[in-house]
Design a protein around this motif. Structure first.
Motif, mmCIF file in Angstrom:
data_model
loop_
_atom_site.group_PDB
_atom_site.id
_atom_site.type_symbol
_atom_site.label_atom_id
_atom_site.label_comp_id
_atom_site.label_asym_id
_atom_site.label_seq_id
_atom_site.Cartn_x
_atom_site.Cartn_y
_atom_site.Cartn_z
ATOM 1 N N MET A 123 0.821 -1.181 0.000
ATOM 2 C CA MET A 123 0.000 0.000 0.000
ATOM 3 C C MET A 123 0.869 1.250 0.000
ATOM 4 N N CYS A 124 1.979 1.202 0.713
ATOM 5 C CA CYS A 124 2.883 2.363 0.729
ATOM 6 C C CYS A 124 3.370 2.673 -0.672
ATOM 7 N N ASN A 125 3.588 1.636 -1.473
ATOM 8 C CA ASN A 125 4.018 1.824 -2.845
ATOM 9 C C ASN A 125 2.952 2.587 -3.633
ATOM 10 N N LEU A 126 1.666 2.272 -3.382
ATOM 11 C CA LEU A 126 0.593 2.984 -4.076
ATOM 12 C C LEU A 126 0.581 4.454 -3.707
ATOM 13 N N VAL A 127 0.813 4.755 -2.443
ATOM 14 C CA VAL A 127 0.847 6.141 -2.011
ATOM 15 C C VAL A 127 2.005 6.862 -2.674
ATOM 16 N N ALA A 128 3.156 6.219 -2.744
ATOM 17 C CA ALA A 128 4.318 6.824 -3.379
ATOM 18 C C ALA A 128 4.053 7.083 -4.862
ATOM 19 N N GLN A 129 3.361 6.136 -5.523
ATOM 20 C CA GLN A 129 3.067 6.283 -6.943
ATOM 21 C C GLN A 129 2.015 7.359 -7.195
ATOM 22 N N SER A 130 1.206 7.648 -6.181
ATOM 23 C CA SER A 130 0.066 8.532 -6.385
ATOM 24 C C SER A 130 0.396 10.009 -6.267
ATOM 25 N N LYS A 131 1.597 10.364 -5.926
ATOM 26 C CA LYS A 131 1.942 11.770 -5.681
ATOM 27 C C LYS A 131 1.530 12.681 -6.835
ATOM 28 N N GLY A 132 1.670 12.230 -8.072
ATOM 29 C CA GLY A 132 1.290 13.054 -9.219
ATOM 30 C C GLY A 132 -0.027 12.630 -9.846
ATOM 31 N N ALA A 133 -0.704 11.647 -9.259
ATOM 32 C CA ALA A 133 -1.927 11.098 -9.848
ATOM 33 C C ALA A 133 -3.151 11.888 -9.406
ATOM 34 N N THR A 134 -4.183 11.821 -10.232
ATOM 35 C CA THR A 134 -5.451 12.430 -9.855
ATOM 36 C C THR A 134 -6.123 11.562 -8.807
ATOM 37 N N GLU A 135 -7.103 12.132 -8.114
ATOM 38 C CA GLU A 135 -7.815 11.384 -7.077
ATOM 39 C C GLU A 135 -8.507 10.156 -7.670
ATOM 40 N N GLY A 136 -9.134 10.311 -8.833
ATOM 41 C CA GLY A 136 -9.819 9.197 -9.472
ATOM 42 C C GLY A 136 -8.871 8.077 -9.856
ATOM 43 N N ARG A 137 -7.733 8.460 -10.378
ATOM 44 C CA ARG A 137 -6.739 7.456 -10.759
ATOM 45 C C ARG A 137 -6.209 6.731 -9.528
ATOM 46 N N PHE A 138 -5.992 7.485 -8.457
ATOM 47 C CA PHE A 138 -5.509 6.885 -7.215
ATOM 48 C C PHE A 138 -6.534 5.887 -6.675
ATOM 49 N N LYS A 139 -7.807 6.268 -6.661
ATOM 50 C CA LYS A 139 -8.854 5.357 -6.192
ATOM 51 C C LYS A 139 -8.869 4.083 -7.033
ATOM 52 N N GLY A 140 -8.708 4.247 -8.344
ATOM 53 C CA GLY A 140 -8.679 3.084 -9.232
ATOM 54 C C GLY A 140 -7.518 2.161 -8.936
ATOM 55 N N GLU A 141 -6.362 2.747 -8.668
ATOM 56 C CA GLU A 141 -5.180 1.941 -8.342
ATOM 57 C C GLU A 141 -5.373 1.190 -7.028
ATOM 58 N N VAL A 142 -5.956 1.854 -6.029
ATOM 59 C CA VAL A 142 -6.211 1.193 -4.742
ATOM 60 C C VAL A 142 -7.188 0.046 -4.942
ATOM 61 N N GLU A 143 -8.272 0.294 -5.682
ATOM 62 C CA GLU A 143 -9.251 -0.765 -5.919
ATOM 63 C C GLU A 143 -8.621 -1.935 -6.670
ATOM 64 N N ARG A 144 -7.812 -1.622 -7.681
ATOM 65 C CA ARG A 144 -7.152 -2.685 -8.448
ATOM 66 C C ARG A 144 -6.237 -3.494 -7.542
ATOM 67 N N HIS A 145 -5.522 -2.818 -6.651
ATOM 68 C CA HIS A 145 -4.621 -3.496 -5.722
ATOM 69 C C HIS A 145 -5.403 -4.395 -4.752
ATOM 70 N N LEU A 146 -6.533 -3.894 -4.257
ATOM 71 C CA LEU A 146 -7.301 -4.643 -3.260
ATOM 72 C C LEU A 146 -8.114 -5.788 -3.863
ATOM 73 N N THR A 147 -8.678 -5.573 -5.051
ATOM 74 C CA THR A 147 -9.573 -6.571 -5.635
ATOM 75 C C THR A 147 -8.953 -7.354 -6.777
ATOM 76 N N GLY A 148 -7.878 -6.832 -7.353
ATOM 77 C CA GLY A 148 -7.284 -7.480 -8.514
ATOM 78 C C GLY A 148 -8.030 -7.186 -9.802
ATOM 79 N N LYS A 149 -9.040 -6.333 -9.740
ATOM 80 C CA LYS A 149 -9.853 -6.013 -10.911
ATOM 81 C C LYS A 149 -9.587 -4.585 -11.357
ATOM 82 N N GLU A 150 -9.651 -4.391 -12.676
ATOM 83 C CA GLU A 150 -9.552 -3.044 -13.221
ATOM 84 C C GLU A 150 -10.869 -2.323 -12.939
#
Length: 86
Positions: free
Chosen positions: A1-28
């Protein structure tokens, strides 16, 4: 999860939410939005029946949002805007 936060520094909120969901569920996931409608109580039975019927036709695992999208797509496919009725 820390990696997602590090990757999200330049990401939009929507993109960040999508990345978290993909990480948690494995689904796009695609961005989503909650939409509100003012409906009269007399309209609810028709809308509920349409959503229920679409769910049965499309599969019960489909969301109500997807069912509404398919109802709208079906309506648009039958719409003849700009064409004269004969």
């Amino acid at each position: 999860m820390c990696n997602l936060v590090a990757q999200s520094k330049g990401a939009t909120e929507g993109r960040f939410k999508g990345e978290v969901e993909r990480h948690l569920t494995g689904k796009e996931s695609e961005p989503w939005e909650i939409v509100y409608f003012k409906l009269y109580k007399s309209q609810l039975p028709v809308i509920e029946k349409a959503l229920e019927t679409a769910g049965l036709m499309l599969g019960t695992d489909k969301s109500r949002g997807y069912c509404l999208e398919m109802i709208c797509a079906d309506f648009l496919a039958g719409a003849n805007l700009g064409e004269t009725q004969q």
